[in-house]
Design a protein around this motif. Structure first.
Motif, mmCIF file in Angstrom:
data_model
loop_
_atom_site.group_PDB
_atom_site.id
_atom_site.type_symbol
_atom_site.label_atom_id
_atom_site.label_comp_id
_atom_site.label_asym_id
_atom_site.label_seq_id
_atom_site.Cartn_x
_atom_site.Cartn_y
_atom_site.Cartn_z
ATOM 1 N N UNK A 1 -25.243 -4.215 -16.234
ATOM 2 C CA UNK A 1 -25.085 -5.388 -15.374
ATOM 3 C C UNK A 1 -24.381 -5.046 -14.067
ATOM 4 N N UNK A 2 -23.382 -4.170 -14.122
ATOM 5 C CA UNK A 2 -22.570 -3.872 -12.935
ATOM 6 C C UNK A 2 -22.901 -2.516 -12.313
ATOM 7 N N UNK A 3 -23.968 -1.868 -12.767
ATOM 8 C CA UNK A 3 -24.354 -0.586 -12.185
ATOM 9 C C UNK A 3 -23.371 0.535 -12.434
ATOM 10 N N UNK A 4 -22.718 0.521 -13.577
ATOM 11 C CA UNK A 4 -21.743 1.554 -13.936
ATOM 12 C C UNK A 4 -22.456 2.633 -14.747
ATOM 13 N N UNK A 5 -22.298 3.890 -14.333
ATOM 14 C CA UNK A 5 -22.966 4.998 -15.024
ATOM 15 C C UNK A 5 -22.387 5.162 -16.428
ATOM 16 N N UNK A 6 -23.275 5.165 -17.411
ATOM 17 C CA UNK A 6 -22.908 5.323 -18.823
ATOM 18 C C UNK A 6 -23.548 6.626 -19.289
ATOM 19 N N UNK A 7 -22.731 7.650 -19.499
ATOM 20 C CA UNK A 7 -23.266 8.994 -19.768
ATOM 21 C C UNK A 7 -23.347 9.245 -21.270
ATOM 22 N N UNK A 8 -24.551 9.526 -21.758
ATOM 23 C CA UNK A 8 -24.747 9.724 -23.195
ATOM 24 C C UNK A 8 -25.857 10.750 -23.448
ATOM 25 N N UNK A 9 -25.585 12.034 -23.245
ATOM 26 C CA UNK A 9 -26.567 13.062 -23.587
ATOM 27 C C UNK A 9 -26.544 13.363 -25.078
ATOM 28 N N UNK A 10 -27.501 14.183 -25.548
ATOM 29 C CA UNK A 10 -27.456 14.663 -26.918
ATOM 30 C C UNK A 10 -26.341 15.681 -27.087
ATOM 31 N N UNK B 1 -25.425 11.089 -27.901
ATOM 32 C CA UNK B 1 -26.532 10.346 -28.511
ATOM 33 C C UNK B 1 -26.827 10.921 -29.892
ATOM 34 N N UNK B 2 -26.673 10.098 -30.916
ATOM 35 C CA UNK B 2 -26.741 10.580 -32.293
ATOM 36 C C UNK B 2 -27.578 9.646 -33.151
ATOM 37 N N UNK B 3 -28.356 10.221 -34.052
ATOM 38 C CA UNK B 3 -29.059 9.419 -35.053
ATOM 39 C C UNK B 3 -28.037 8.777 -35.984
ATOM 40 N N UNK B 4 -28.205 7.491 -36.312
ATOM 41 C CA UNK B 4 -27.223 6.826 -37.194
ATOM 42 C C UNK B 4 -26.982 7.558 -38.512
ATOM 43 N N UNK B 5 -28.013 8.259 -39.020
ATOM 44 C CA UNK B 5 -27.834 8.981 -40.278
ATOM 45 C C UNK B 5 -26.855 10.150 -40.129
ATOM 46 N N UNK B 6 -26.610 10.590 -38.897
ATOM 47 C CA UNK B 6 -25.716 11.726 -38.661
ATOM 48 C C UNK B 6 -24.364 11.292 -38.111
#
Length: 580
Positions: free
Chosen positions: A529-538, A487-492
């Motif tokens: 929609x399909x209950x698929x885990x999407x992992x996005x930590x900092x 997870x990233x700020x667009x400026x970075x």
């Protein structure tokens, strides 16, 4: 000696008479003393003359060195100033180029594909004039060997046995999809013209029981939407800005390293050089995926020439990275998690010996691996800081191998140029200690790249064998289960060089870096929609999870015991699997 010789010539000869003789002797002594003092004065004047002569000889060399250093400093200052101005002008006044969108496709017989980055509607299947035999997927799966290789693409069966040996993406990528439905791997890696020019000669039949899972259909629809919006088209203004940014980093690193008047300044130059390598790797990564011009030979050639600045072989990178993409986190097939005896991301890696299809060797836990892996959580950042040296070795070994590859000679010359200027800057430091420090700091700073790469995968799922067996581990689910975003700020975004969108990149590898954020929104929608885990930590959380996975594996490694077979076996694994 000259003055003594002259004084002796002037001394009168004794011809009789004591007085005249004594007077002559006295006069001779005075003359001798006078000549001695004159000789000392002459020697001082001669020494001064010699010293001034030596200075006169050395002065042009010193002046020349000073002039050369001043000229270098002046040239670099002007180049840096030009790069700064060019970058500011582009950031303030140059806007991204937009390609018009296509109308929605309503013809089931047509599909969007891209050629050189430009989307176009083309027939879904290649034109075939001969009658085709029908096969089941089970029958296709029986042809999964190097000497007998079939694949399925969009319900058609292709015999790629002969072609696999000359596949530009490498033979190993073909082996990992042999006997499988590789529709999504194929479509996401190849331009539209391949379907028209190559597939017709390879097709041998149709799949009678071909079906598409609902979530797969939705992910394919995401690709169609990206193509409809023309998001595969490369915005060259983006790479103009990035190119100027790379030039600014490189020139600044050279200026600080070569012209800096104190050690702290020169070491700051080493730090900046490491950041330059980390940033330039983003361009090398894009070129390796044909994601800049979308023409294989153009992007490959540019990448091969760019090895003179990166120090990493594009030929080696393509072989390694393409295999990683297709066999992501496979214990036997993905080279990016095969780092024994130094590192292991999971106890599954040593629960039993396995044959690495990439390195062509057996991998098992031995005494050294038990110690190294048992301490890998403490050695992790040190290993990442030194990892660049390993890439040099891997690149040179591959370029010297007998395997067929493109632009081998170009890359060998580029690598020689790279080592020439890097060693030149290294040994231009003021002392041997500074040279060693410059080398370690620059390479250690570039270790940020390696941390970014491994943080995307090492804390995620690993598995034995090949993927793409059924709907539970087809292309899209396999990539999402083995990959995380950051997870990233667009400026970075420029800091992470596109590696923050690893999920989207693994799903759609030819998509340009600047379009990945738009793809992220569409992919997240399908996952929800399909209950698929999407992992996005900092970023820091991703690194912490990676270190946690390494620490857990290290704890298990320290508990391994030597089994009857002679290698160390996992006690925890035996317990979990009720072995014995």
């Amino acid at each position: 000696r000259i003055f003594r010789w002259r004084s002796r010539r002037q001394e009168p000869h004794a011809s009789g008479g004591g007085r005249s003789s004594s007077v002559a002797r006295a006069r001779s002594r005075r003359l001798h003393q006078s000549s001695m003092s004159s000789a000392a004065a002459w020697r001082l004047r001669a020494a001064a003359l010699v010293a001034s002569g030596a200075s006169a000889v050395a002065a042009p060399q010193t002046v020349h060195a000073d002039c050369s250093e001043a000229a270098l400093a002046g040239s670099l200052q002007w180049a840096i100033a030009i790069a700064v101005v060019a970058l500011l002008v582009q950031l303030l006044f140059v806007r991204a180029l937009r390609v018009g969108e296509h109308a929605a496709n309503k013809d089931d017989g047509l599909t969007f594909r891209e050629d050189e980055g430009i989307s176009k509607l083309v027939p879904l299947h290649p034109e075939v004039k001969k009658p085709l035999k029908e096969y089941t997927m089970e029958e296709v799966g029986q042809h999964d060997a190097s000497e007998d290789m079939w694949v399925c693409v969009d319900g058609f069966v292709y015999d790629v046995t002969n072609y696999s040996k000359k596949h530009p993406g490498g033979f190993l990528t073909m082996m990992n999809v042999a006997g499988k439905d590789c529709t999504d791997a194929f479509m996401n890696y190849h331009p539209a013209r391949i379907t028209r020019t190559m597939l017709p000669s390879l097709v041998i039949g149709k799949v009678s029981d071909y079906k598409v899972a609902p979530h797969v259909a939705d992910f394919r629809e995401v690709r169609q939407e990206l193509l409809r919006r023309n998001l595969y088209a490369t915005d060259m203004t983006f790479y103009m800005k990035m190119g100027t940014w790379y030039a600014l980093l490189f020139l600044s690193a050279l200026y600080l390293s070569l012209v800096g008047d104190c050690m702290a300044t020169r070491m700051t130059g080493a730090l900046m050089m490491g950041i330059f390598w980390q940033q330039l790797a983003g361009l090398g990564h894009d070129l390796g995926h044909s994601g800049v011009t979308h023409v294989f030979w153009k992007d490959h050639l540019v990448g091969s020439v760019l090895s003179s600045l990166m120090g990493i072989s594009t030929c080696w990178w393509k072989r390694n990275h393409n295999t990683h993409h297709v066999a992501c986190n496979s214990i036997e097939h993905d080279p990016d998690i095969q780092h024994m005896p130094i590192l292991a991301v999971s106890p599954q890696i040593w629960d039993k010996p396995f044959w690495s299809t990439y390195y062509n060797k057996w991998v098992k836990m031995d005494a050294f691996a038990r110690w190294a892996v048992g301490h890998q959580d403490r050695l992790f950042f040190l290993v990442m800081g030194l990892a660049r040296f390993n890439l040099y070795v891997q690149s040179l070994v591959h370029l010297c191998a007998s395997e067929k590859m493109y632009y081998r000679k170009t890359e060998l010359v580029s690598m020689l140029v790279y080592f020439g200027w890097v060693l030149g800057v290294t040994f231009s430091q003021r002392s041997l200690l500074e040279s060693v420090m410059w080398l370690l700091i620059s390479h250690g700073a570039s270790g940020l790249l390696h941390v970014q790469i491994v943080a995307s995968h090492w804390a995620m799922n690993v598995y034995h064998g090949k993927a793409y067996n059924d709907d539970a581990d087809e292309w899209y689910l396999t990539q999402i289960k083995t990959t995380m975003n950051v997870d990233t700020n667009p400026w970075l975004d420029f800091v992470h060089i596109g590696l923050q969108f690893q999920i989207e990149h693994h799903l759609y590898p030819r998509l340009p870096r600047h379009s990945l954020r738009a793809a992220r929104e569409l992919v997240q929608g399908v996952c929800a929609k399909h209950g698929i885990h999407y992992h996005e930590p900092g970023f820091f959380q991703a690194v912490a999870e990676t270190c946690g996975a390494l620490a857990a594996a290290a704890a298990d490694a320290r508990m391994t015991k030597k089994g009857k077979s002679g290698f160390y076996e996992s006690v925890l694994w035996d317990g979990l699997t009720l072995s014995g």
